[in-house]
Design a protein around this motif. Structure first.
Motif, PDB file in Angstrom:
ATOM      1  N   ARG A 130       0.875  -1.176   0.000  1.00  0.00           N
ATOM      2  CA  ARG A 130       0.000   0.000   0.000  1.00  0.00           C
ATOM      3  C   ARG A 130       0.902   1.213   0.000  1.00  0.00           C
ATOM      4  O   ARG A 130       1.732   1.386   0.881  1.00  0.00           O
ATOM      5  N   CYS A 131       0.754   2.050  -0.988  1.00  0.00           N
ATOM      6  CA  CYS A 131       1.621   3.219  -1.104  1.00  0.00           C
ATOM      7  C   CYS A 131       1.263   4.241  -0.026  1.00  0.00           C
ATOM      8  O   CYS A 131       0.092   4.560   0.165  1.00  0.00           O
ATOM      9  N   PRO A 132       2.261   4.761   0.666  1.00  0.00           N
ATOM     10  CA  PRO A 132       1.965   5.732   1.716  1.00  0.00           C
ATOM     11  C   PRO A 132       1.408   7.051   1.159  1.00  0.00           C
ATOM     12  O   PRO A 132       0.871   7.854   1.910  1.00  0.00           O
ATOM     13  N   HIS A 133       1.522   7.240  -0.145  1.00  0.00           N
ATOM     14  CA  HIS A 133       1.008   8.484  -0.711  1.00  0.00           C
ATOM     15  C   HIS A 133      -0.498   8.438  -0.900  1.00  0.00           C
ATOM     16  O   HIS A 133      -1.225   9.136  -0.216  1.00  0.00           O
ATOM     17  N   GLY A 134      -0.953   7.597  -1.810  1.00  0.00           N
ATOM     18  CA  GLY A 134      -2.374   7.664  -2.148  1.00  0.00           C
ATOM     19  C   GLY A 134      -3.056   6.312  -2.214  1.00  0.00           C
ATOM     20  O   GLY A 134      -4.116   6.197  -2.819  1.00  0.00           O
ATOM     21  N   GLY A 135      -2.450   5.296  -1.565  1.00  0.00           N
ATOM     22  CA  GLY A 135      -3.155   4.032  -1.424  1.00  0.00           C
ATOM     23  C   GLY A 135      -2.989   3.036  -2.547  1.00  0.00           C
ATOM     24  O   GLY A 135      -3.657   2.012  -2.567  1.00  0.00           O
ATOM     25  N   ALA A 136      -2.105   3.277  -3.498  1.00  0.00           N
ATOM     26  CA  ALA A 136      -1.938   2.344  -4.613  1.00  0.00           C
ATOM     27  C   ALA A 136      -1.392   1.010  -4.125  1.00  0.00           C
ATOM     28  O   ALA A 136      -0.716   0.954  -3.102  1.00  0.00           O
ATOM     29  N   PRO A 137      -1.677  -0.080  -4.874  1.00  0.00           N
ATOM     30  CA  PRO A 137      -1.015  -1.357  -4.589  1.00  0.00           C
ATOM     31  C   PRO A 137       0.447  -1.247  -5.005  1.00  0.00           C
ATOM     32  O   PRO A 137       0.835  -1.592  -6.116  1.00  0.00           O
ATOM     33  N   ARG A 147       8.962   1.743  -8.107  1.00  0.00           N
ATOM     34  CA  ARG A 147       8.235   2.953  -8.502  1.00  0.00           C
ATOM     35  C   ARG A 147       6.746   2.660  -8.414  1.00  0.00           C
ATOM     36  O   ARG A 147       6.249   1.693  -8.998  1.00  0.00           O
ATOM     37  N   CYS A 148       6.020   3.493  -7.705  1.00  0.00           N
ATOM     38  CA  CYS A 148       4.587   3.268  -7.474  1.00  0.00           C
ATOM     39  C   CYS A 148       3.836   3.220  -8.807  1.00  0.00           C
ATOM     40  O   CYS A 148       4.092   4.029  -9.702  1.00  0.00           O
ATOM     41  N   PRO A 149       2.899   2.283  -8.938  1.00  0.00           N
ATOM     42  CA  PRO A 149       2.191   2.135 -10.220  1.00  0.00           C
ATOM     43  C   PRO A 149       1.277   3.316 -10.537  1.00  0.00           C
ATOM     44  O   PRO A 149       0.791   3.427 -11.659  1.00  0.00           O
ATOM     45  N   TRP A 150       1.023   4.172  -9.571  1.00  0.00           N
ATOM     46  CA  TRP A 150       0.190   5.340  -9.851  1.00  0.00           C
ATOM     47  C   TRP A 150       1.053   6.582 -10.099  1.00  0.00           C
ATOM     48  O   TRP A 150       1.420   6.852 -11.221  1.00  0.00           O
ATOM     49  N   HIS A 151       1.341   7.317  -9.041  1.00  0.00           N
ATOM     50  CA  HIS A 151       1.991   8.619  -9.241  1.00  0.00           C
ATOM     51  C   HIS A 151       3.506   8.557  -9.319  1.00  0.00           C
ATOM     52  O   HIS A 151       4.171   9.589  -9.329  1.00  0.00           O
ATOM     53  N   GLY A 152       4.040   7.343  -9.301  1.00  0.00           N
ATOM     54  CA  GLY A 152       5.458   7.203  -9.610  1.00  0.00           C
ATOM     55  C   GLY A 152       6.437   7.558  -8.510  1.00  0.00           C
ATOM     56  O   GLY A 152       7.628   7.706  -8.792  1.00  0.00           O
ATOM     57  N   TRP A 153       5.973   7.699  -7.280  1.00  0.00           N
ATOM     58  CA  TRP A 153       6.953   7.939  -6.216  1.00  0.00           C
ATOM     59  C   TRP A 153       7.877   6.729  -6.144  1.00  0.00           C
ATOM     60  O   TRP A 153       7.435   5.592  -6.337  1.00  0.00           O
ATOM     61  N   GLU A 154       9.142   6.993  -5.842  1.00  0.00           N
ATOM     62  CA  GLU A 154      10.124   5.915  -5.831  1.00  0.00           C
ATOM     63  C   GLU A 154      10.503   5.555  -4.390  1.00  0.00           C
ATOM     64  O   GLU A 154      10.641   6.443  -3.550  1.00  0.00           O
TER      65      GLU A 154
HETATM   66  S1  FES Z   1      -0.244   6.333  -4.602  1.00  0.00           S
HETATM   67 FE1  FES Z   1       1.818   5.813  -4.803  1.00  0.00          FE
HETATM   68  S2  FES Z   1       2.697   7.571  -5.553  1.00  0.00           S
HETATM   69 FE2  FES Z   1       0.674   8.142  -5.221  1.00  0.00          FE
END
Ligand code: FES
Lengths: 137, 370, 359
Positions: free
Chosen positions: A42-49, A77-84
């Protein structure tokens, strides 16, 4: 804390990830050059897998135009907004001190050792002649 | 053996019970031929031989390639059965419509390039084809989805005909124009399109993008997508300025405009700037009879994505207040890489009444969703 | 609005040429002949950004009886300097010389303007300082002009325009920044377009008002370019001053740029900090026009969101018309910021102001 057996050693090839469910939590188990790491899916940014993101090297530049790729296969790299994120530490590239993915200790254990118990193995059957990936949780 | 990838179970959250209306969803085609049934033989042939031609150097690739494949899709958006993200209704239901309990969704197709097409007649045919495709392939099987009418801005007569053709059809919610056109959209040549939209009860959505042929900054072409992506904000600013100062809202007082995929936090400062300099230069624009802020508040709605993330999250509350809670509508932008998840995107606790406005009521009121 | 305390440093004041003919003594033989042959000495090469008669170009009580606003030294001394009790004022000349298509004509005229302003303005009032005017589309010749004028320490910055032929961050422009950094000269970027492109990405607007409002967007994309191209990485001590940019757009812009960077920084991997960090460290803004919100509370929020007390520099933008009387400071400006923006920040930004000028 319990020891969860989540996969056999040969299930997760170097450079890949397997997402497992441990105690109701999805955790990505990464094999980085035969070292294993666990990150919550779970991405700490926006919840992506998060663990479905792309694994790659670290893209850096000492100066504009001086591109170089270091630490191959160590970044996610997050599958959504690309945070690494650094797979080894869970730290984000953009804000390593404040933004990180929850990480879990992962180890490789021979079946012999595990057989002495205790351990939890919901989806894997343990035999003494194999090596296993174990998450402490 | 456990599969390599385990789907995350949907979470129960307030949004799922809210009756969420998503104001920006992008349907795509599985294969380019999907529009063929809706094109005449002549244009089918044209599509196969010449194809669409916009005002940019790369024929099939974005001028600023995105940082993920297929022109910037979320990586987990690829349907298991094949096709690009956004092309499979069942998978869209699973990832978006059902997961978030969407009660209404506005489709803004970014395909066909009707409005950028340099061959205007082909553009007209593509606009009609995309509209038919949206109605038959999406709204009919999934009535929660409603389309945005594609038109050719450079052929106002054809645009008006298309708007009138769709008038009264519940499968369409609004008219869509790309903000980057040949001329600023507030210029008089486009007024008939706004008149027709308003006369037929359609808001006009301005979704960022389009290849105007003009440089994407006043200083020419930037080098990086890192510049292009935020520059959509400046395009939106220019657009609001144009609509207000060229007098569109004086001319079409019932017009409603929705800005899509440009974020929104920039709007208050633009409003202050417009008011301030209108005061000084108003003799030049006597047709602008009231302060720009009044037109903006009465005629313009913003959608949230890509949502701004202030350094102090609480600042977002001030932004909403300064714009006006009734002007802001949540949008996901599914299935693009920069889409927002309604459960996580807003990092502050919204009061329940405000949450209802953003996620449901404002859109229901604007689009007439039941 | 309130008045500034005496002793302030006014970072944006406009001196205008009475006409191109004043440059004739400062042109060499070749270019004098050339300018006269083409009749340019009967012209003033005004740019389309500021029609001299437009209300925004000259406050009614700041207009000379004859000639363009800002063209009368006596009036400027009385109104812009004595009127505010100003300690130093930085003169920014906005003139067609900067944007001529011929790089050589552009450079020749800019050289003449710099020599003219030194002789006829700076020599006549010790409170005056100036920006070096350069051919902005000829980085090589611009860098040469910076080298030529840098030793006169009354020139305190290099002047560029917000909207030029190519985004200002592009590597082709770097000779300008290299020369500026070497001589400790900030890059002043003034509102205005060279009109090589429409002033907006959506095409040519109809009205001057639209062009003027679009300036702040022009500044935003210019900043995006300077950051993304790595100008502040390559030139770590370079300072950039946005002149007449408006101010209140900045916080929302910074949020968006930071957001972009977090996701797609791999495209520009030389940035190892968030864009807002680079901008807060390297970029300054003059306060007129401020584009202030209707409520004081909102202005206080914006100041908090800017997140640095070092970024704002006092300016009147004389003779442009943004306020009346001497009320150059927007209401609600916190007290702790006053001294900083009036004096400390300008001195820190323009280090040449602190040292005894050497000619
Ligand atoms: S949800 Fe992962 S970068 Fe935004």
């Amino acid at each position: 804390m319990a020891r969860h057996v989540v996969a056999t050693l040969d299930e997760i090839a170097p450079g890949t990830c397997k997402i497992v469910t441990v105690a109701g939590r999805e955790i990505g188990i990464f094999n980085v050059a035969s070292q294993f790491y666990g990150l919550i899916n779970r991405c700490p940014h926006g919840g992506a897998p998060l663990c479905r993101g792309r694994i790659h090297g670290r893209m850096e530049a000492a100066a504009p135009g001086q591109y170089r790729l270091t630490r191959p296969g160590e970044m996610l790299r997050c599958p959504w907004h690309g945070w690494e994120f650094d797979i080894r530490t869970g730290q984000s590239w953009c804000d390593p001190d404040n933004v990180r993915v929850r990480s879990y200790a992962v180890s490789v254990e021979p079946g012999e050792t595990l057989a002495k118990g205790p351990f939890v193995a919901d989806t894997v059957s343990v035999t003494v002649d194999q090596h296993y990936i174990v998450v402490d949780l | 053996m456990t599969s390599m990838v385990v789907e995350r179970a949907p979470e129960a959250s307030i949004e799922t019970k809210l009756g969420f209306v998503d104001c920006d969803i992008h349907p795509y085609m599985k294969a380019p031929g999907e529009l063929d049934p809706f094109l005449s033989a002549r244009w089918r042939e044209h599509r196969r031989t010449i194809g669409s031609r916009g005002r940019q150097g790369l024929a099939y690739t974005a001028a600023y390639p995105r940082m993920s494949p297929a022109n910037g899709m979320r990586l987990d958006g690829w349907p298991p059965g094949g096709g690009v993200p956004g092309s499979d209704l069942a998978f869209m239901r699973e990832q978006l419509l059902d997961q978030f309990g969407v009660t209404g969704g506005i489709m803004l197709p970014l395909l066909g390039r009707a409005s950028d097409e340099r061959n205007v007649e082909f553009g007209v045919a593509m606009a009609r084809a995309v509209n038919d495709w949206m109605a038959h392939c999406w709204s009919d099987p999934e009535p929660r989805l409603r389309g945005s009418i594609q038109v050719t801005a450079e052929d106002p007569a054809a645009a008006i005909a298309e708007i009138e053709h769709r008038a009264g059809d519940r499968r369409f919610a609004q008219v869509q124009l790309p903000p980057r056109g040949l001329e600023p959209l507030g210029r008089r040549r486009y007024w008939p399109i706004f008149e027709a939209a308003a006369a037929n009860g359609f808001p006009v959505a301005l979704h960022l993008g389009g290849s105007s042929g003009h440089a994407s900054t006043g200083s020419g072409w930037p080098s990086f997508y890192h510049e292009e992506h935020p520059s959509y904000v400046q395009s939106m600013e220019a657009l609001v300025t144009s609509l207000v100062i060229e007098g569109v809202f004086e001319h079409v007082p019932t017009l409603k405009v929705v800005l899509v995929e440009g974020g929104f936090a920039w709007l208050p400062a633009l409003t202050w700037r417009l008011d301030k300099h209108w005061e000084r230069l108003r003799a030049e624009v006597p047709h602008v009879k009231r302060p720009p802020s009044e037109y903006i508040h009465e005629h313009i709605w913003v959608t949230t994505q890509p949502i701004e993330e202030p350094e102090r999250p609480q600042d977002l509350m001030h932004t909403f207040e300064w714009i006006g809670w009734d002007q802001v509508m949540f949008s996901t932008d599914y299935p693009h890489w920069d889409q927002d998840d309604p459960r996580f995107a807003i990092k502050v606790n919204l009061p329940a009444d405000k949450k209802r406005m953003l996620f449901r009521d404002n859109a229901r009121a604007l689009y007439g969703f039941a | 609005m309130t008045s500034p305390a005496a002793g302030a440093i006014d970072c944006d004041v406009h001196a205008a040429l009475p006409g191109t003919h004043v440059l004739l003594p400062y042109l060499d033989d070749y270019w004098r002949e050339h300018v006269v042959m083409r009749g340019l000495d009967h012209d003033n090469l005004n740019t389309s950004n500021y029609p001299p008669g437009a209300p925004i170009s000259g406050r009614p009580d700041w207009r000379p009886a004859k000639g363009d606003p800002g063209s009368d030294l006596g009036l400027l001394r009385k109104q812009a300097l004595d009127g505010f009790g100003t300690r130093f004022a930085i003169l920014n000349v906005i003139h067609g010389a900067q944007i001529m298509f011929s790089e050589d004509l552009s450079a020749a005229l800019c050289r003449a303007i710099n020599d003219w302003i030194a002789a006829e303005w700076l020599d006549r009032d010790p409170r005056l300082r100036a920006s070096i005017v350069v051919p902005i589309h000829s980085p090589e010749l611009a860098a040469q002009e910076i080298e030529r004028k840098a030793e006169d320490r009354r020139f305190v910055q290099v002047l560029m325009l917000a909207m030029a032929e190519m985004p200002l961050g592009r590597r082709a422009n770097w000779p300008i920044y290299r020369a500026a950094q070497r001589h400790d000269l900030p890059i002043g970027i003034h509102a205005g377009s060279a009109y090589r492109h429409p002033p907006t990405s959506i095409g040519w607007p109809s009205y001057l008002l639209e062009d003027y409002v679009a300036q702040s967007a022009g500044f935003a994309t210019t900043l995006s370019s300077l950051v993304a191209e790595g100008v502040f990485v390559e030139f770590p001590s370079l300072r950039v001053v946005l002149l007449e940019s408006g101010v209140t757009w900045l916080p929302a812009y910074l949020w968006r740029l930071n957001k972009t960077w977090r996701g797609i920084r791999a495209e520009v991997p030389w940035l190892d900090r968030a864009p807002a960090d680079y901008i807060r460290e390297h970029v300054r803004l003059t306060i007129q026009p401020f584009d202030q919100p209707p409520e004081q509370r909102q202005l206080e929020r914006i100041i908090e969101q800017i997140g640095s007390d070092e970024m704002l520099l006092f300016s009147t933008d004389y003779p442009h018309w943004h306020f009346d009387g001497t009320d150059a400071i927007p209401d609600g400006m916190p007290a702790h910021l006053m001294r900083k923006l009036l004096v400390d920040n300008p001195l820190k930004t323009y280090s040449r102001l602190s040292k005894e000028p050497v000619r």
